[in-house]
Design a protein around this motif. Sequence first.
Motif, PDB file in Angstrom:
ATOM      1  N   TRP A   1       0.811  -1.212   0.000  1.00  0.00           N
ATOM      2  CA  TRP A   1       0.000   0.000   0.000  1.00  0.00           C
ATOM      3  C   TRP A   1       0.849   1.269   0.000  1.00  0.00           C
ATOM      4  N   LYS A   2       2.029   1.209   0.607  1.00  0.00           N
ATOM      5  CA  LYS A   2       2.841   2.409   0.820  1.00  0.00           C
ATOM      6  C   LYS A   2       3.103   3.206  -0.461  1.00  0.00           C
ATOM      7  N   PRO A   3       3.472   2.588  -1.586  1.00  0.00           N
ATOM      8  CA  PRO A   3       3.695   3.394  -2.798  1.00  0.00           C
ATOM      9  C   PRO A   3       2.435   4.121  -3.264  1.00  0.00           C
ATOM     10  N   PHE A   4       1.269   3.450  -3.179  1.00  0.00           N
ATOM     11  CA  PHE A   4       0.018   4.128  -3.517  1.00  0.00           C
ATOM     12  C   PHE A   4      -0.199   5.318  -2.579  1.00  0.00           C
ATOM     13  N   TYR A   5      -0.004   5.064  -1.296  1.00  0.00           N
ATOM     14  CA  TYR A   5      -0.250   6.103  -0.297  1.00  0.00           C
ATOM     15  C   TYR A   5       0.625   7.328  -0.525  1.00  0.00           C
ATOM     16  N   LEU A   6       1.896   7.110  -0.809  1.00  0.00           N
ATOM     17  CA  LEU A   6       2.797   8.243  -1.016  1.00  0.00           C
ATOM     18  C   LEU A   6       2.404   9.040  -2.255  1.00  0.00           C
ATOM     19  N   ARG A   7       1.882   8.370  -3.271  1.00  0.00           N
ATOM     20  CA  ARG A   7       1.358   9.091  -4.439  1.00  0.00           C
ATOM     21  C   ARG A   7       0.123   9.901  -4.065  1.00  0.00           C
ATOM     22  N   VAL A   8      -0.777   9.299  -3.270  1.00  0.00           N
ATOM     23  CA  VAL A   8      -1.974  10.008  -2.829  1.00  0.00           C
ATOM     24  C   VAL A   8      -1.586  11.275  -2.068  1.00  0.00           C
ATOM     25  N   VAL A   9      -0.659  11.136  -1.145  1.00  0.00           N
ATOM     26  CA  VAL A   9      -0.209  12.280  -0.340  1.00  0.00           C
ATOM     27  C   VAL A   9       0.345  13.378  -1.233  1.00  0.00           C
ATOM     28  N   ARG A  10       1.173  12.984  -2.187  1.00  0.00           N
ATOM     29  CA  ARG A  10       1.810  13.952  -3.068  1.00  0.00           C
ATOM     30  C   ARG A  10       0.786  14.648  -3.969  1.00  0.00           C
ATOM     31  N   GLU A  11      -0.092  13.874  -4.570  1.00  0.00           N
ATOM     32  CA  GLU A  11      -1.007  14.446  -5.556  1.00  0.00           C
ATOM     33  C   GLU A  11      -2.200  15.168  -4.928  1.00  0.00           C
ATOM     34  N   MET A  12      -2.596  14.736  -3.713  1.00  0.00           N
ATOM     35  CA  MET A  12      -3.740  15.365  -3.052  1.00  0.00           C
ATOM     36  C   MET A  12      -3.317  16.454  -2.063  1.00  0.00           C
ATOM     37  N   GLY A  13      -2.015  16.548  -1.797  1.00  0.00           N
ATOM     38  CA  GLY A  13      -1.537  17.579  -0.897  1.00  0.00           C
ATOM     39  C   GLY A  13      -1.761  17.275   0.572  1.00  0.00           C
ATOM     40  N   TYR A  14      -1.741  15.995   0.939  1.00  0.00           N
ATOM     41  CA  TYR A  14      -1.958  15.605   2.326  1.00  0.00           C
ATOM     42  C   TYR A  14      -0.651  15.598   3.106  1.00  0.00           C
ATOM     43  N   SER A  15      -0.760  15.449   4.418  1.00  0.00           N
ATOM     44  CA  SER A  15       0.394  15.411   5.311  1.00  0.00           C
ATOM     45  C   SER A  15       0.498  14.043   5.960  1.00  0.00           C
ATOM     46  N   VAL A  16       1.624  13.351   5.758  1.00  0.00           N
ATOM     47  CA  VAL A  16       1.836  12.054   6.400  1.00  0.00           C
ATOM     48  C   VAL A  16       1.797  12.214   7.916  1.00  0.00           C
ATOM     49  N   GLU A  17       2.436  13.254   8.411  1.00  0.00           N
ATOM     50  CA  GLU A  17       2.476  13.450   9.867  1.00  0.00           C
ATOM     51  C   GLU A  17       1.084  13.682  10.434  1.00  0.00           C
ATOM     52  N   ASP A  18       0.251  14.453   9.728  1.00  0.00           N
ATOM     53  CA  ASP A  18      -1.119  14.675  10.193  1.00  0.00           C
ATOM     54  C   ASP A  18      -1.910  13.366  10.183  1.00  0.00           C
ATOM     55  N   ASP A  19      -1.695  12.548   9.171  1.00  0.00           N
ATOM     56  CA  ASP A  19      -2.368  11.248   9.124  1.00  0.00           C
ATOM     57  C   ASP A  19      -1.945  10.370  10.299  1.00  0.00           C
ATOM     58  N   ARG A  20      -0.663  10.385  10.623  1.00  0.00           N
ATOM     59  CA  ARG A  20      -0.179   9.593  11.757  1.00  0.00           C
ATOM     60  C   ARG A  20      -0.786  10.076  13.071  1.00  0.00           C
ATOM     61  N   LYS A  21      -0.852  11.376  13.244  1.00  0.00           N
ATOM     62  CA  LYS A  21      -1.443  11.930  14.469  1.00  0.00           C
ATOM     63  C   LYS A  21      -2.918  11.544  14.576  1.00  0.00           C
ATOM     64  N   ALA A  22      -3.619  11.545  13.441  1.00  0.00           N
ATOM     65  CA  ALA A  22      -5.026  11.155  13.451  1.00  0.00           C
ATOM     66  C   ALA A  22      -5.180   9.696  13.858  1.00  0.00           C
ATOM     67  N   ALA A  23      -4.305   8.828  13.351  1.00  0.00           N
ATOM     68  CA  ALA A  23      -4.358   7.409  13.717  1.00  0.00           C
ATOM     69  C   ALA A  23      -4.120   7.222  15.211  1.00  0.00           C
ATOM     70  N   GLU A  24      -3.183   7.967  15.755  1.00  0.00           N
ATOM     71  CA  GLU A  24      -2.899   7.876  17.191  1.00  0.00           C
ATOM     72  C   GLU A  24      -4.088   8.368  18.018  1.00  0.00           C
ATOM     73  N   LEU A  25      -4.737   9.442  17.542  1.00  0.00           N
ATOM     74  CA  LEU A  25      -5.925   9.936  18.228  1.00  0.00           C
ATOM     75  C   LEU A  25      -7.040   8.897  18.204  1.00  0.00           C
TER      76      LEU A  25
END
Length: 236
Positions: free
Chosen positions: A6-30
């Motif tokens: 999944w990781k290669p797909f995810y990194l493309r999603v983050v790049r093309e959609m303008g998301y933040s990996v760190e924000d996603d990680r914080k959300a998962a922890e929450l």
Amino acid sequence: MEWEEWKPFYLRVVREMGYSVEDDRKAAELLRALLLEGDEYILRDELATIIEKRVYVFGCGPSLEKALGKFDFSDGTLIAADGATSALIENGLIPDIIVTDLDGRIPDLRIANDRGAFMVIHAHGDNVDRLSSYVPLFSRVLGTTQTEPLDIVYNFGGFTDGDRAAFLAEELGAREIILVGFDFGDTVGRWSKPGLREHAPIWESKRKKFEFAKELLEWLEKNGRAKVEYVHLDSR
């Protein structure tokens, strides 16, 4: 789909959609913290017990309404992608499972949950406020993330609620996955967002999400164990 797949797909999603990996990680922890605090979470093996060999996954495309009026879905497990829950309720059906990032109609999600639906609640960087507000309202919750999985927060692959629901069904043992209301056209179904009262012309970010969803579902068709089929209806 394992994390490394999944990781290669995810990194493309983050790049093309303008998301933040760190924000996603914080959300998962929450989400993990909220699940532990409320003690209403379930584990994957418990959810797997209700997955039948045939699974119907309901998206929010305009054709959904006609499909619900035309076909009988009593011979399989029903999984609703977020706002599709509202359409099912309108037609007298309660999904067995709801896959949601909590931007559907919360009152309808609660009705379905109260009537027995299991919740698969997804954490990402853009829904932190909704996680805090709404996760405590639900019972029988399995948590998911789009970053590295945590102990009770899973990542089965997939990006939008609809394709994530299909990946969930595959992971939990379905042998046939039938996609209903997956139109991927120029019109967005009225169940996609609570503010929509009618079907609406597609907007650019939604078009990008559709493109990722189609690509991921094609990957699942080629690489998964389950047979994946679409129900196509003219939505006019």
